[in-house]
Design a protein around this motif. Sequence first.
Motif, mmCIF file in Angstrom:
data_model
loop_
_atom_site.group_PDB
_atom_site.id
_atom_site.type_symbol
_atom_site.label_atom_id
_atom_site.label_comp_id
_atom_site.label_asym_id
_atom_site.label_seq_id
_atom_site.Cartn_x
_atom_site.Cartn_y
_atom_site.Cartn_z
ATOM 1 N N TYR A 1 -10.997 -7.735 -3.743
ATOM 2 C CA TYR A 1 -11.056 -7.434 -2.786
ATOM 3 C C TYR A 1 -11.739 -6.345 -2.817
ATOM 4 C CZ TYR A 1 -6.432 -4.201 -3.297
ATOM 5 O OH TYR A 1 -6.239 -3.559 -3.809
ATOM 6 N N SER B 1 -9.021 4.423 -0.627
ATOM 7 C CA SER B 1 -9.937 4.237 -1.969
ATOM 8 C C SER B 1 -9.201 3.353 -2.217
ATOM 9 C CB SER B 1 -10.981 5.777 -2.249
ATOM 10 O OG SER B 1 -11.440 6.459 -2.192
ATOM 11 N N LYS C 1 1.011 -1.450 -0.394
ATOM 12 C CA LYS C 1 -0.029 0.018 0.062
ATOM 13 C C LYS C 1 0.882 1.181 0.385
ATOM 14 C CE LYS C 1 -3.213 -2.167 3.343
ATOM 15 N NZ LYS C 1 -4.476 -1.962 4.442
ATOM 16 N N ILE D 1 -2.784 0.229 -4.269
ATOM 17 C CA ILE D 1 -3.674 -1.488 -3.184
ATOM 18 C C ILE D 1 -3.135 -1.912 -4.343
ATOM 19 C CG2 ILE D 1 -3.838 -2.661 -1.361
ATOM 20 C CD1 ILE D 1 -5.492 0.007 -0.187
ATOM 21 N N ASN E 1 -7.873 -1.997 11.084
ATOM 22 C CA ASN E 1 -7.973 -1.245 9.439
ATOM 23 C C ASN E 1 -7.008 -0.427 9.550
ATOM 24 O OD1 ASN E 1 -6.524 -1.732 7.046
ATOM 25 N ND2 ASN E 1 -8.239 -1.494 6.559
ATOM 26 N N GLU E 2 -7.953 0.498 10.167
ATOM 27 C CA GLU E 2 -7.811 1.904 9.807
ATOM 28 C C GLU E 2 -9.031 2.983 10.276
ATOM 29 O OE1 GLU E 2 -7.385 3.572 5.528
ATOM 30 O OE2 GLU E 2 -9.617 2.543 4.829
ATOM 31 N N PHE F 1 -10.985 -5.885 11.562
ATOM 32 C CA PHE F 1 -11.645 -7.639 10.895
ATOM 33 C C PHE F 1 -11.744 -7.776 12.412
ATOM 34 C CE2 PHE F 1 -7.964 -5.794 7.883
ATOM 35 C CZ PHE F 1 -8.754 -5.855 6.116
ATOM 36 N N LYS G 1 -16.063 -0.145 -4.365
ATOM 37 C CA LYS G 1 -16.905 0.435 -3.230
ATOM 38 C C LYS G 1 -18.002 1.636 -4.144
ATOM 39 C CE LYS G 1 -12.962 1.079 -0.306
ATOM 40 N NZ LYS G 1 -11.865 1.843 0.290
ATOM 41 N N GLU H 1 -14.897 -7.875 7.637
ATOM 42 C CA GLU H 1 -14.318 -6.760 7.329
ATOM 43 C C GLU H 1 -16.157 -6.190 8.387
ATOM 44 O OE1 GLU H 1 -12.700 -5.690 3.275
ATOM 45 O OE2 GLU H 1 -11.731 -4.529 4.127
ATOM 46 N N ILE I 1 -6.785 3.049 -3.589
ATOM 47 C CA ILE I 1 -6.083 3.584 -4.960
ATOM 48 C C ILE I 1 -4.433 3.302 -4.972
ATOM 49 C CG2 ILE I 1 -5.374 5.472 -5.500
ATOM 50 C CD1 ILE I 1 -8.178 6.557 -5.954
HETATM 51 N N1 LIG Z 1 -3.888 -6.710 5.756
HETATM 52 C C1 LIG Z 1 -4.955 -6.825 5.151
HETATM 53 N N2 LIG Z 1 -5.690 -8.025 4.894
HETATM 54 C C2 LIG Z 1 -7.202 -8.859 4.318
HETATM 55 N N3 LIG Z 1 -7.252 -7.601 3.842
HETATM 56 C C3 LIG Z 1 -6.369 -6.745 3.426
HETATM 57 C C4 LIG Z 1 -5.930 -6.482 4.392
HETATM 58 N N4 LIG Z 1 -5.820 -4.591 3.754
HETATM 59 C C5 LIG Z 1 -6.050 -3.980 3.173
HETATM 60 N N5 LIG Z 1 -6.922 -4.944 3.187
HETATM 61 C C6 LIG Z 1 -8.539 -4.940 2.195
HETATM 62 O O1 LIG Z 1 -8.151 -3.677 0.770
HETATM 63 C C7 LIG Z 1 -9.096 -2.877 1.335
HETATM 64 C C8 LIG Z 1 -8.941 -1.607 1.129
HETATM 65 O O2 LIG Z 1 -7.159 -1.081 1.815
HETATM 66 P P1 LIG Z 1 -7.542 -0.071 3.462
HETATM 67 O O3 LIG Z 1 -6.237 -0.264 4.164
HETATM 68 O O4 LIG Z 1 -8.655 -0.151 4.067
HETATM 69 O O5 LIG Z 1 -7.139 1.367 1.934
HETATM 70 P P2 LIG Z 1 -8.077 2.476 2.079
HETATM 71 O O6 LIG Z 1 -7.116 3.864 2.706
HETATM 72 O O7 LIG Z 1 -7.432 2.515 0.375
HETATM 73 O O8 LIG Z 1 -8.908 2.033 1.992
HETATM 74 C C9 LIG Z 1 -9.733 -2.831 2.785
HETATM 75 O O9 LIG Z 1 -11.011 -2.621 3.114
HETATM 76 C C10 LIG Z 1 -9.606 -4.827 2.289
HETATM 77 O O10 LIG Z 1 -11.046 -5.150 1.872
#
Ligand SMILES: Nc1ncnc2c1ncn2[C@@H]1O[C@H](COP(=O)(O)OP(=O)(O)O)[C@@H](O)[C@H]1O
Length: 386
Positions: free
Chosen positions: A283, A218, A212, A222, A342-343, A332, A289, A255, A220
């Motif tokens: 994913y 979004s 990432k 990743i 996650n964030e 998660f 989205k 999620e 983007i």
């Molecule tokens: N470590 C992870 N393990 C499993 N799925 C992940 C992981 N990181 C991201 N994802 C998948 O990718 C999506 C986007 O990642 P995220 O970190 O939320 O980035 P953004 O800030 O672009 O939303 C997540 O909603 C999830 O579905």
Amino acid sequence: MSTENLPQSPEQQPTRKPRVAVVCGGRSSEHGISVVTAGAVLKAIDRTKYEVLPIGITRDGRWALTADEPERMAITDRRTPTVEDLAESGEGGVVLPVDPGNREVVYTEPGSVPKALGEVDVVFPVLHGPYGEDGTLQGLLELSGVPYVGSGVLSSAVGQDKEYMKRVFESFGLKVGPYLVIRPREWEADEAGARRRIADFAGEHGWPLFVKPARAGSSIGITKVDDFSGLDDALAEARRHDPKILIEAALRGREIECGVLEFEDGPRASVPAEIPPPDAHAYYDFEAKYIDSTPGIVPAPLTEEETAEVQRLAVEAFEAASCEGLVRADFFLTEDGEFVINEINTMPGFTPISMYPQMWQASGIAYPELVDRLIQAALRRSTGLR
Ligand SMILES: Nc1ncnc2c1ncn2[C@@H]1O[C@H](COP(=O)(O)OP(=O)(O)O)[C@@H](O)[C@H]1O
Ligand SMILES: [Mg+2]
């Protein structure tokens, strides 16, 4: 003696409605989504209560007056609108003076006299990603002395930077997944060493890995990488968006998202939602989205204990980063029943079909009330330390 400058009695004072500048677009890759979101906000703002000034930031960073026409700010033919489509002010620009004593927005155009557009009482920055959600715009608004919806400088910056976000959460005892950070200087000085660290990380946590950009959004930039063969492309893609990269172990689990909204008495959590793994996409990516508008399940089918737990953690995440106004906290739920954060998103997707408004809808707060509460929360505080 002239009576012109004497204070008016309350009966004589025209009751001015608070003026809300809705600012959208911007320089980030989430420009289009921001415009769509602003369209929905413009539609929902109670015009009997507020006056509205729509301002768009073009993709190259120029502030322009935009049409107050929400219906033109929608996705058409799988294409998101841009501020360039909507700008009304030709070559001219809109300026918010960096002077806390002056809230008057000014329109300037080369060769003509600047035109005052009236005072702004609150800014609603409907902006995602860099130069909007990351603390930079918030810094400008602090300098200008105009209150604004959402988190302040530090919280916005923390919420935008996936490295520091994780470090803050960890230090507050929130569980985060395994991750590795590759800083730009490290990559430039010793690319081979950085690659060895990634290989060691993969050896320890296994594939797939998520590569990432540290500061995007979004989905983007990743990539989910299944083995070494996909790593180079993924690194290059992430680095196109940010010289700082995060490598994450793939977390297996459900999620779960939860909204946090600031009420008069403090932040409260919404009912949580579940994002089902989409079939057509690897994913939850950009298309899933926004274009295909993958439906989330609201409320998430969780036990009462799980719901209470994720709500508690969402408010904790909000407090850990000293957020204000609103946050969507994304988790998660792992197979062993643990919520791993996650964030957080300090300006989450905010169209009526987006998860944040959907979660509040299911919690008894409809979209227009949500918009109103956010503006009210912003009006309750001033800029500066708090
Ligand atoms: N470590 C992870 N393990 C499993 N799925 C992940 C992981 N990181 C991201 N994802 C998948 O990718 C999506 C986007 O990642 P995220 O970190 O939320 O980035 P953004 O800030 O672009 O939303 C997540 O909603 C999830 O579905
Ligand atoms: Mg996300």
